[in-house]
Design a protein around this motif. Structure first.
Motif, PDB file in Angstrom:
ATOM      1  N   SER A 242       0.822  -1.213   0.000  1.00 59.50           N
ATOM      2  CA  SER A 242       0.000   0.000   0.000  1.00 59.50           C
ATOM      3  C   SER A 242       0.857   1.265   0.000  1.00 59.50           C
ATOM      4  O   SER A 242       0.663   2.130  -0.848  1.00 59.50           O
ATOM      5  CB  SER A 242      -0.955   0.012   1.193  1.00 59.50           C
ATOM      6  OG  SER A 242      -1.946  -0.944   1.007  1.00 59.50           O
ATOM      7  N   PRO A 243       1.853   1.367   0.921  1.00 61.05           N
ATOM      8  CA  PRO A 243       2.714   2.563   0.858  1.00 61.05           C
ATOM      9  C   PRO A 243       3.511   2.642  -0.439  1.00 61.05           C
ATOM     10  O   PRO A 243       3.658   3.732  -1.013  1.00 61.05           O
ATOM     11  CB  PRO A 243       3.653   2.403   2.052  1.00 61.05           C
ATOM     12  CG  PRO A 243       3.208   1.233   2.825  1.00 61.05           C
ATOM     13  CD  PRO A 243       2.141   0.504   2.069  1.00 61.05           C
ATOM     14  N   ALA A 244       3.978   1.488  -0.939  1.00 57.71           N
ATOM     15  CA  ALA A 244       4.753   1.498  -2.182  1.00 57.71           C
ATOM     16  C   ALA A 244       3.904   2.027  -3.335  1.00 57.71           C
ATOM     17  O   ALA A 244       4.381   2.775  -4.192  1.00 57.71           O
ATOM     18  CB  ALA A 244       5.269   0.094  -2.500  1.00 57.71           C
ATOM     19  N   THR A 245       2.626   1.630  -3.346  1.00 60.58           N
ATOM     20  CA  THR A 245       1.729   2.105  -4.395  1.00 60.58           C
ATOM     21  C   THR A 245       1.607   3.615  -4.338  1.00 60.58           C
ATOM     22  O   THR A 245       1.667   4.306  -5.354  1.00 60.58           O
ATOM     23  CB  THR A 245       0.332   1.465  -4.227  1.00 60.58           C
ATOM     24  OG1 THR A 245       0.484   0.064  -4.163  1.00 60.58           O
ATOM     25  CG2 THR A 245      -0.584   1.820  -5.383  1.00 60.58           C
ATOM     26  N   ARG A 246       1.453   4.120  -3.095  1.00 55.73           N
ATOM     27  CA  ARG A 246       1.302   5.575  -2.949  1.00 55.73           C
ATOM     28  C   ARG A 246       2.539   6.325  -3.449  1.00 55.73           C
ATOM     29  O   ARG A 246       2.443   7.334  -4.142  1.00 55.73           O
ATOM     30  CB  ARG A 246       1.010   5.924  -1.477  1.00 55.73           C
ATOM     31  CG  ARG A 246      -0.438   6.357  -1.311  1.00 55.73           C
ATOM     32  CD  ARG A 246      -0.826   6.501   0.137  1.00 55.73           C
ATOM     33  NE  ARG A 246      -1.449   5.291   0.618  1.00 55.73           N
ATOM     34  CZ  ARG A 246      -1.235   4.752   1.811  1.00 55.73           C
ATOM     35  NH1 ARG A 246      -0.394   5.296   2.647  1.00 55.73           N
ATOM     36  NH2 ARG A 246      -1.876   3.664   2.158  1.00 55.73           N
ATOM     37  N   ILE A 247       3.715   5.783  -3.113  1.00 55.53           N
ATOM     38  CA  ILE A 247       4.969   6.418  -3.563  1.00 55.53           C
ATOM     39  C   ILE A 247       5.053   6.360  -5.089  1.00 55.53           C
ATOM     40  O   ILE A 247       5.400   7.354  -5.746  1.00 55.53           O
ATOM     41  CB  ILE A 247       6.200   5.711  -2.923  1.00 55.53           C
ATOM     42  CG1 ILE A 247       6.203   5.963  -1.407  1.00 55.53           C
ATOM     43  CG2 ILE A 247       7.501   6.195  -3.556  1.00 55.53           C
ATOM     44  CD1 ILE A 247       7.168   5.087  -0.626  1.00 55.53           C
ATOM     45  N   ALA A 248       4.691   5.201  -5.649  1.00 53.42           N
ATOM     46  CA  ALA A 248       4.790   5.025  -7.108  1.00 53.42           C
ATOM     47  C   ALA A 248       3.856   5.988  -7.839  1.00 53.42           C
ATOM     48  O   ALA A 248       4.223   6.557  -8.868  1.00 53.42           O
ATOM     49  CB  ALA A 248       4.468   3.579  -7.476  1.00 53.42           C
ATOM     50  N   VAL A 249       2.671   6.183  -7.284  1.00 50.99           N
ATOM     51  CA  VAL A 249       1.717   7.103  -7.915  1.00 50.99           C
ATOM     52  C   VAL A 249       2.255   8.535  -7.853  1.00 50.99           C
ATOM     53  O   VAL A 249       2.175   9.300  -8.826  1.00 50.99           O
ATOM     54  CB  VAL A 249       0.327   6.984  -7.247  1.00 50.99           C
ATOM     55  CG1 VAL A 249      -0.592   8.111  -7.673  1.00 50.99           C
ATOM     56  CG2 VAL A 249      -0.308   5.634  -7.586  1.00 50.99           C
ATOM     57  N   ALA A 250       2.883   8.876  -6.716  1.00 48.36           N
ATOM     58  CA  ALA A 250       3.462  10.212  -6.578  1.00 48.36           C
ATOM     59  C   ALA A 250       4.606  10.414  -7.572  1.00 48.36           C
ATOM     60  O   ALA A 250       4.715  11.467  -8.210  1.00 48.36           O
ATOM     61  CB  ALA A 250       3.951  10.423  -5.134  1.00 48.36           C
ATOM     62  N   LEU A 251       5.460   9.393  -7.713  1.00 50.17           N
ATOM     63  CA  LEU A 251       6.581   9.484  -8.666  1.00 50.17           C
ATOM     64  C   LEU A 251       6.066   9.641 -10.094  1.00 50.17           C
ATOM     65  O   LEU A 251       6.630  10.392 -10.895  1.00 50.17           O
ATOM     66  CB  LEU A 251       7.462   8.224  -8.583  1.00 50.17           C
ATOM     67  CG  LEU A 251       8.370   8.103  -7.354  1.00 50.17           C
ATOM     68  CD1 LEU A 251       9.081   6.743  -7.362  1.00 50.17           C
ATOM     69  CD2 LEU A 251       9.399   9.229  -7.319  1.00 50.17           C
TER      70      LEU A 251
END
Ligand SMILES: *Cc1c(COP(=O)(O)O)cnc(C)c1O
Length: 431
Positions: A242-251
């Motif tokens: 879940s956190p990785a997804t959020r970071i990836a979307v931000a990137l």
């Protein structure tokens, strides 16, 4: 904030032993397919795809490209495709030189409607592509009849369909060619890869050209997909993915899109272009991962179907969550559990509050997408409705009875929320 024990929207449900072939593979075995790895792949699939010529491919989309080459599909003319589709497939056909004609779908199965195919058929049609969407078998009896009448080759998209059977066994057996996909987001993960299964007579002595080596980002994606597959389970998902997804979307918003495309494939990227070298080659260890997962296929299909049956029984008949007719034209593998709801966003929010993750935007009515506007001749009203109202709910084999209860509870809470909406605003007509 989602509850602690989040049920992820998808899990390929691998066991620890499934990872072993990757770590056992020597650098030589890790290379592109040669005659002997291809022979092994063919024999691994021979039970359910008897007599087919089978080729490993870097991804499912490459398998379609191989078929276009192998069957010498002309680089002009029309291709019939179901409108409710994965845009990547449509884009690839356009890049080959074909003009897509969007055919409407059967709302019970989300697959190509043969009556509309009949209507759309033209003399310059050079290919019909059916998609066994969500692993639901399409109406192959009618579709093969229409293709035979027009002497047009038929291709089956079985990206969701390992384990689905029709009266000819595993789907993919009836067309001139079929693609399978082994990405981490698919029911059978080999950390990427795909496969073409073709009728030998349709492809002659074709063998795919050696696959070009990609850059370091491409080549390292196999290991990233392994990590992604590993964390797609209950325990690790919330902590890591879940956190990785959020970071990836931000990137991705900053222009670095590959992490997002890996974790949460964007289901409509208007600027997408198919590139042959965008994925690493099919590797020998993927063949062994297929073998291990095919050994458990019947068991997995039975468990996924049981999950769907348990949830349906617990929810019961309601106008707010309408179930599909998954077995209308064959025996469903249970891989994807689609439901029809009036308000997809509300449904996703209520389910998440119950600890169940669903993705309300996954596949689309491609006849309504901007990048294909030039090809949208006739409207496809069913595809439009399906695109607006179908949501996929988890159904993988590792879900237990309590998970099923939680999924059903989420659906019932959504029904209650809809009752309130409809009572509270009598002027709002459901579309
Ligand atoms: C994923 C998918 C494909 C293509 O598979 P890749 O391995 O990602 O190239 C084709 N059709 C459908 C319906 C899919 O979901």
């Amino acid at each position: 904030m989602a509850p602690v024990n989040l049920i992820p929207k998808h899990s390929p449900a691998l066991e620890r032993a499934d990872f072993a072939p990757y770590f056992r593979s020597t650098p030589r075995q890790a290379g592109p397919p040669n005659r002997s790895t291809n022979h092994r792949l063919t024999s691994v699939w021979a039970d359910i795809l008897p007599g087919k010529a089978v080729y490993g491919a870097p991804a499912g989309r490459h398998a379609l490209w191989y078929f276009l080459e192998a069957a010498r599909i002309p680089k002009s003319g029309r291709v019939m495709v179901p409108a409710y589709n994965y845009y990547v497939v449509v884009q690839l056909l356009i890049q080959w030189g074909l003009t897509p004609v969007f055919v409407d779908v059967d709302p019970d199965t989300l697959t190509m409607d043969p009556a509309d195919l009949d209507r759309a058929m033209t003399d310059d049609c050079v290919l019909v592509l059916v998609t066994h969407m969500f692993g639901h078998a399409a109406d192959m009896a009618s579709i093969t009849r229409i293709c035979a009448r027009h002497a047009v080759p038929l291709f089956e998209d079985c990206a969701h369909g390992v384990g689905t059977r029709d009266d000819r066994g595993q789907i993919g057996n009836q067309g001139h060619g079929a693609l399978f996909s082994f990405g981490p987001q698919k029911p059978m993960s080999c950390f990427g890869g795909g496969m073409l299964a073709a009728e030998p007579a349709a492809i002659g002595d074709y063998t795919p050209a050696p696959h070009p080596r990609g850059g370091p980002v491409v080549e390292s994606s196999t290991f990233l997909k392994l990590l992604l597959t590993a964390v797609m389970s209950h325990d690790t998902y919330r902590v890591l993915l879940s956190p990785a997804t959020r970071i990836a979307v931000a990137l991705a918003k900053l222009g670095l899109t590959w992490p997002r495309d890996l974790i949460a494939p964007s289901k409509d990227d208007g600027s997408f272009v198919f590139k042959l070298n965008s994925r690493p080659a099919f590797k020998g260890f993927m063949t062994e991962m297929c073998a291990l997962q095919l050994d458990r296929l019947d068991e997995n299909v039975a468990r996924r179907r049981a999950v769907i049956a348990e949830v349906k029984a617990a929810v019961g008949p309601t106008p707010h969550v309408r179930f599909l007719n998954e077995d209308k034209f064959g025996f469903h593998n249970g891989a994807y559990f689609g439901v029809h709801v009036q308000d997809k966003d509300l449904f996703a929010r209520v389910m998440l509050a119950h600890g169940v993750e669903v993705n309300p935007y996954e596949f689309f009515d491609c006849s309504g997408l901007k990048q294909f506007a030039a090809f949208a001749a006739a409207a496809c009203p069913q595809a439009r409705t399906v695109s607006d109202h179908i949501v996929r709910v988890p159904s993988y084999p590792t879900l237990d009875a309590r998970d099923c209860e939680r999924i059903a509870a989420g659906m019932l809470a959504y029904c209650a929320a809809r009752e309130t909406v409809e009572e509270g605003s009598p002027d709002v007509q459901p579309a």
